[in-house]
Design a protein around this motif. Structure first.
Motif, PDB file in Angstrom:
ATOM      1  N   TYR A 156      -6.407  -4.426   2.720  1.00  0.00           N
ATOM      2  CA  TYR A 156      -5.086  -4.830   2.559  1.00  0.00           C
ATOM      3  C   TYR A 156      -4.634  -5.433   3.259  1.00  0.00           C
ATOM      4  O   TYR A 156      -3.247  -6.384   3.236  1.00  0.00           O
ATOM      5  N   PHE A 188       1.127  -1.083  -0.108  1.00  0.00           N
ATOM      6  CA  PHE A 188       0.055  -0.062  -0.015  1.00  0.00           C
ATOM      7  C   PHE A 188       1.215   1.058   0.204  1.00  0.00           C
ATOM      8  O   PHE A 188       1.920   1.264   0.905  1.00  0.00           O
ATOM      9  N   ALA A 213      -8.863   2.329  -2.812  1.00  0.00           N
ATOM     10  CA  ALA A 213      -8.565   2.176  -2.029  1.00  0.00           C
ATOM     11  C   ALA A 213     -10.478   2.820  -0.641  1.00  0.00           C
ATOM     12  O   ALA A 213     -10.458   4.041  -1.867  1.00  0.00           O
ATOM     13  N   SER A 237       2.643   3.681   4.090  1.00  0.00           N
ATOM     14  CA  SER A 237       2.999   3.180   3.379  1.00  0.00           C
ATOM     15  C   SER A 237       3.724   1.874   3.361  1.00  0.00           C
ATOM     16  O   SER A 237       4.338   1.852   4.709  1.00  0.00           O
ATOM     17  N   VAL A 286      -4.360   2.615   7.056  1.00  0.00           N
ATOM     18  CA  VAL A 286      -3.967   1.290   5.591  1.00  0.00           C
ATOM     19  C   VAL A 286      -5.430   0.606   5.516  1.00  0.00           C
ATOM     20  O   VAL A 286      -5.983   0.177   6.447  1.00  0.00           O
TER      21      VAL A 286
END
Length: 158
Positions: free
Chosen positions: A48, A5, A94, A14, A44
């Motif tokens: 994911y 991500f 997302a 990230s 996030v």
């Protein structure tokens, strides 16, 4: 992390595919989960993540002279971890930060679609509710990226 991500907004983090993270705050219905990776924190997409329960470690009573196992490893060994042949790609989009909470429905009965505008359903199958019954006895639901109609009397809010 199931997928890599790349942060695209303020507060996002990230994280590389395969990296273990610690959940700090669960999904509040927005589709985002606050995590810690190393010393960094951020959100996030929940889609994911593959969530595992923390293992239960027996308490050391002090009677044992053995050294407790380490939580961390400096090992670069890849024994037992085969790299995937094809790089997995995360969901295309997302969820938006601050997006409305999704409402899920569950099929109460099996249903066979009568045309291409309807979904087939199996008892117990989950769908995202897109549009509630406007009075015609049908609702719009989404499954696998496809939005179609199903009989309102065949589903219940999960």
């Amino acid at each position: 992390m199931l997928y890599t991500f790349e942060a695209g907004g303020e507060g996002e983090l990230s994280v590389a595919e395969g990296r273990e993270v610690t959940i700090l705050e669960p999904d509040d219905g927005s589709g985002w989960i606050k995590v810690r990776a190393g010393y960094k924190e951020g959100v996030v997409p929940g889609t994911y993540l593959e969530i595992f329960a923390a293992p239960i470690v027996p308490q050391d009573t002090g009677s044992s002279q053995t050294r407790p196992g380490s939580t961390y490893s400096n090992s670069g060994s890849s024994v037992g971890t085969a790299a995937p042949a094809v790089k997995k790609k995360g969901p295309a989009v997302a969820p938006r930060r601050g997006a409305k909470m999704l409402k899920y429905v569950v099929a109460l009965y099996d249903y066979t679609a009568q045309n291409e505008t309807e979904h087939n359903m199996t008892e117990g199958e989950r769908f995202v509710l897109i549009k509630d019954d406007p009075g015609d006895g049908w609702v719009e639901v989404e499954k696998g990226g496809s939005t179609r109609s199903v009989p309102a009397s065949y589903i219940q809010v999960a």
